[in-house]
Write a protein that holds these residues in place. Sequence first.
Motif, PDB file in Angstrom:
ATOM      1  N   TRP A  15       0.836  -1.198   0.000  1.00  0.00           N
ATOM      2  CA  TRP A  15       0.000   0.000   0.000  1.00  0.00           C
ATOM      3  C   TRP A  15       0.873   1.250   0.000  1.00  0.00           C
ATOM      4  CZ3 TRP A  15      -5.309  -0.391  -0.084  1.00  0.00           C
ATOM      5  CH2 TRP A  15      -5.853  -1.642   0.215  1.00  0.00           C
ATOM      6  N   THR A  17       0.618   5.563   0.948  1.00  0.00           N
ATOM      7  CA  THR A  17      -0.173   6.683   1.460  1.00  0.00           C
ATOM      8  C   THR A  17      -0.365   7.683   0.318  1.00  0.00           C
ATOM      9  OG1 THR A  17       1.771   7.926   2.146  1.00  0.00           O
ATOM     10  CG2 THR A  17       0.782   6.415   3.791  1.00  0.00           C
ATOM     11  N   LEU A  18      -1.313   8.593   0.481  1.00  0.00           N
ATOM     12  CA  LEU A  18      -1.554   9.577  -0.583  1.00  0.00           C
ATOM     13  C   LEU A  18      -0.318  10.442  -0.868  1.00  0.00           C
ATOM     14  CD1 LEU A  18      -5.275  10.706  -0.100  1.00  0.00           C
ATOM     15  CD2 LEU A  18      -4.334   8.705  -1.256  1.00  0.00           C
ATOM     16  N   ASP A  20       2.753   9.474  -0.689  1.00  0.00           N
ATOM     17  CA  ASP A  20       3.652   8.595  -1.454  1.00  0.00           C
ATOM     18  C   ASP A  20       3.184   8.477  -2.910  1.00  0.00           C
ATOM     19  OD1 ASP A  20       5.247   8.118   0.768  1.00  0.00           O
ATOM     20  OD2 ASP A  20       4.224   6.244   1.293  1.00  0.00           O
ATOM     21  N   ALA A  43      -8.951   4.626  -2.860  1.00  0.00           N
ATOM     22  CA  ALA A  43      -8.231   4.837  -1.608  1.00  0.00           C
ATOM     23  C   ALA A  43      -9.123   4.334  -0.473  1.00  0.00           C
ATOM     24  CB  ALA A  43      -7.911   6.315  -1.409  1.00  0.00           C
ATOM     25  N   ARG A  45      -9.318   3.548   3.964  1.00  0.00           N
ATOM     26  CA  ARG A  45      -8.733   3.818   5.278  1.00  0.00           C
ATOM     27  C   ARG A  45      -8.296   2.482   5.866  1.00  0.00           C
ATOM     28  NH1 ARG A  45      -8.920   8.838   6.521  1.00  0.00           N
ATOM     29  NH2 ARG A  45     -10.494  10.192   5.615  1.00  0.00           N
ATOM     30  N   ASN A  49      -3.971   4.131  12.328  1.00  0.00           N
ATOM     31  CA  ASN A  49      -4.423   5.523  12.300  1.00  0.00           C
ATOM     32  C   ASN A  49      -5.490   5.784  11.240  1.00  0.00           C
ATOM     33  OD1 ASN A  49      -2.611   6.201  14.341  1.00  0.00           O
ATOM     34  ND2 ASN A  49      -0.967   6.520  12.860  1.00  0.00           N
ATOM     35  N   VAL A  51      -5.325   5.749   8.021  1.00  0.00           N
ATOM     36  CA  VAL A  51      -4.774   6.642   7.007  1.00  0.00           C
ATOM     37  C   VAL A  51      -5.255   6.185   5.628  1.00  0.00           C
ATOM     38  CG1 VAL A  51      -2.613   7.429   5.957  1.00  0.00           C
ATOM     39  CG2 VAL A  51      -2.748   7.076   8.415  1.00  0.00           C
ATOM     40  N   GLN A  53      -5.031   5.057   2.016  1.00  0.00           N
ATOM     41  CA  GLN A  53      -3.966   4.407   1.267  1.00  0.00           C
ATOM     42  C   GLN A  53      -4.512   3.831  -0.029  1.00  0.00           C
ATOM     43  OE1 GLN A  53      -1.379   1.863   3.580  1.00  0.00           O
ATOM     44  NE2 GLN A  53      -1.934   2.929   5.458  1.00  0.00           N
TER      45      GLN A  53
END
Length: 121
Positions: A15, A17-18, A20, A43, A45, A49, A51, A53
């Motif tokens: 995965w 993160t946005l 990245d 995307a 969650r 946390n 987040v 991804q």
Amino acid sequence: MTEIDTKTDALVPAWLTLPDVAERLGVEVTRVRQLVKEGQLIAVRRGENRVLQVPAAFIGDGKVVKGLSGTLTLLKDDGFTDEEMLEWLFTPDPSLPGTPAQALRENRGTEVKRRAQALAV
């Protein structure tokens, strides 16, 4: 933007993160959010946390993998949720071979779209 279950989460090997994704695409994070909003990327969650991804397999050579957007549109039109799309894209299909996500990365999008269209029948 969905929160996914552990089964679907386990299907996706890596995965991003946005931020990245934005770095790999050479764009701002706001552009990545727009791609998600437009349905060109999924995307979810996840993690401690929660987040947002994106599956790493969706990004290649500084751009969104060719054929992904059209495939996501077909699946969405078939009534798939984001979680169901991820499950379908990352579940091995012996007729491809591999997963639909791998086939897209290998520029075999026509085969993937054909299978996605058959789901509507």
